[in-house]
Write an enzyme that holds these catalytic residues in place. Structure first.
Site, PDB file in Angstrom:
ATOM      1  N   GLY A  51       6.932  -0.324  -3.067  1.00 24.64           N
ATOM      2  CA  GLY A  51       7.623  -1.532  -3.189  1.00 24.64           C
ATOM      3  C   GLY A  51       8.436  -1.702  -1.883  1.00 24.64           C
ATOM      4  O   GLY A  51       7.959  -1.626  -0.819  1.00 24.64           O
ATOM      5  N   CYS A  83       4.207   5.307  -0.894  1.00 24.94           N
ATOM      6  CA  CYS A  83       4.501   4.240   0.141  1.00 24.94           C
ATOM      7  C   CYS A  83       6.097   4.387   0.222  1.00 24.94           C
ATOM      8  O   CYS A  83       6.602   5.320   0.813  1.00 24.94           O
ATOM      9  CB  CYS A  83       3.754   2.967  -0.356  1.00 24.94           C
ATOM     10  SG  CYS A  83       4.055   1.697   0.918  1.00 24.94           S
ATOM     11  N   ARG A 112       9.167   3.736   8.586  1.00 23.14           N
ATOM     12  CA  ARG A 112       8.779   2.608   7.975  1.00 23.14           C
ATOM     13  C   ARG A 112       7.845   1.879   8.497  1.00 23.14           C
ATOM     14  O   ARG A 112       7.765   1.593   9.575  1.00 23.14           O
ATOM     15  CB  ARG A 112       9.924   2.107   7.615  1.00 23.14           C
ATOM     16  CG  ARG A 112      10.979   2.631   6.742  1.00 23.14           C
ATOM     17  CD  ARG A 112      12.603   1.947   6.708  1.00 23.14           C
ATOM     18  NE  ARG A 112      12.633   0.735   6.099  1.00 23.14           N
ATOM     19  CZ  ARG A 112      12.240  -0.392   6.636  1.00 23.14           C
ATOM     20  NH1 ARG A 112      12.372  -0.858   8.064  1.00 23.14           N
ATOM     21  NH2 ARG A 112      12.142  -1.744   5.987  1.00 23.14           N
ATOM     22  N   ARG A 142       1.722  -2.101   4.459  1.00 19.93           N
ATOM     23  CA  ARG A 142       3.113  -2.152   5.084  1.00 19.93           C
ATOM     24  C   ARG A 142       3.387  -0.295   4.931  1.00 19.93           C
ATOM     25  O   ARG A 142       4.665  -0.113   4.616  1.00 19.93           O
ATOM     26  CB  ARG A 142       4.054  -2.791   4.497  1.00 19.93           C
ATOM     27  CG  ARG A 142       3.790  -4.232   4.705  1.00 19.93           C
ATOM     28  CD  ARG A 142       4.885  -5.119   4.218  1.00 19.93           C
ATOM     29  NE  ARG A 142       6.146  -4.976   4.717  1.00 19.93           N
ATOM     30  CZ  ARG A 142       7.232  -5.018   4.025  1.00 19.93           C
ATOM     31  NH1 ARG A 142       7.238  -5.568   2.907  1.00 19.93           N
ATOM     32  NH2 ARG A 142       8.587  -4.757   4.712  1.00 19.93           N
ATOM     33  N   HIS A 177      -1.154   3.875  -1.841  1.00 17.32           N
ATOM     34  CA  HIS A 177      -1.114   3.523  -3.097  1.00 17.32           C
ATOM     35  C   HIS A 177      -2.228   3.837  -3.953  1.00 17.32           C
ATOM     36  O   HIS A 177      -3.366   3.005  -4.363  1.00 17.32           O
ATOM     37  CB  HIS A 177      -0.901   2.028  -3.372  1.00 17.32           C
ATOM     38  CG  HIS A 177       0.068   1.427  -2.568  1.00 17.32           C
ATOM     39  ND1 HIS A 177       1.617   1.161  -3.527  1.00 17.32           N
ATOM     40  CD2 HIS A 177       0.398   1.011  -1.385  1.00 17.32           C
ATOM     41  CE1 HIS A 177       2.319   0.619  -2.640  1.00 17.32           C
ATOM     42  NE2 HIS A 177       1.744   0.525  -1.451  1.00 17.32           N
ATOM     43  N   GLU A 179      -2.473   4.145  -7.389  1.00 20.56           N
ATOM     44  CA  GLU A 179      -2.419   3.440  -8.496  1.00 20.56           C
ATOM     45  C   GLU A 179      -2.997   2.005  -8.397  1.00 20.56           C
ATOM     46  O   GLU A 179      -3.440   1.393  -9.368  1.00 20.56           O
ATOM     47  CB  GLU A 179      -0.943   3.309  -8.980  1.00 20.56           C
ATOM     48  CG  GLU A 179      -0.001   2.261  -8.105  1.00 20.56           C
ATOM     49  CD  GLU A 179       0.292   2.657  -6.787  1.00 20.56           C
ATOM     50  OE1 GLU A 179       1.203   1.756  -6.264  1.00 20.56           O
ATOM     51  OE2 GLU A 179       0.155   3.542  -6.418  1.00 20.56           O
TER      52      GLU A 179
END
Length: 198
Positions: A51, A83, A112, A142, A177, A179
């Site tokens: 997120g 992430c 980041r 990102r 990710h 998922e």
């Protein structure tokens, strides 16, 4: 212990909550959303999803979750960050936003958005130590990478010369990710970590 006997929370402040709940269910574990300290207290493990890490940090403080999160992770709660979740599990962020806090749990420094902006997102096959069956398909959006790890942290995977998966004790983190891919091996690995301490 049977998979349904462990309750794995997904921090449900912002991010890929539904996707992680679905991946946990497909891995044989019962996933539940966590938004309040009393919900956190009732789980055997916790996923901190992808997120926006700054937003998640500020909402955790606002919802009174930041200190309970830190306490449970310090006391050995199995936790898996993807992430933005990786950023929140870091002891230090190289380039934090103003007011951004971390939960900690893994002795690492992260950068980041290290792999670039949203339009530079990509997928890549990643060999993850301890995960059988060939490379894991990683979706990098990102995504951060790990600049350095302490002596207690184990590097599980690298991509392009950068660390993208780390484990320290009961804490696991990936830059990517899993998922979003339909490959549930990372979630099965985490569910086994939870079972081993429940």
């Amino acid at each position: 212990m049977a998979g349904e006997d462990v309750r794995i929370g997904v921090l449900a402040l912002q991010g890929d909550v539904r996707e992680h709940l679905a991946a946990l269910a497909a891995s044989g574990a019962a996933g539940v959303p966590v938004r309040r300290p009393e919900e956190l207290a009732a789980v055997d493990g916790l996923v901190v999803p992808g997120g926006e890490s700054t937003t998640m940090s500020k909402l955790a403080v606002l919802f009174g979750l930041m200190e309970p999160l830190r306490e449970r992770v310090r006391s050995g709660l199995p936790v898996y960050g993807t992430c933005a979740g990786m950023i929140l599990l870091a002891e230090k962020i190289l380039d934090p936003r103003s007011g951004q806090e971390t939960v900690g749990g893994i002795d690492m420094i992260v950068r980041r958005n290290a792999f670039g902006r949203q339009n530079e997102s990509f997928e890549a096959a990643v060999d993850v130590r301890g995960v059988g069956g060939g490379p894991v398909e990683g979706v990098f959006i990102r995504a951060p990478w790990v600049e350095s790890v302490g002596a207690e942290a184990e590097v599980l995977a690298e991509h392009g010369g950068h660390v993208v998966a780390v484990r320290q004790g009961n804490a696991l983190a990936t830059s990517f990710h899993p998922e979003l891919t339909g490959d549930h091996r990372m979630h099965r690995l985490f569910a086994e970590m939870v079972r081993s301490v429940s």
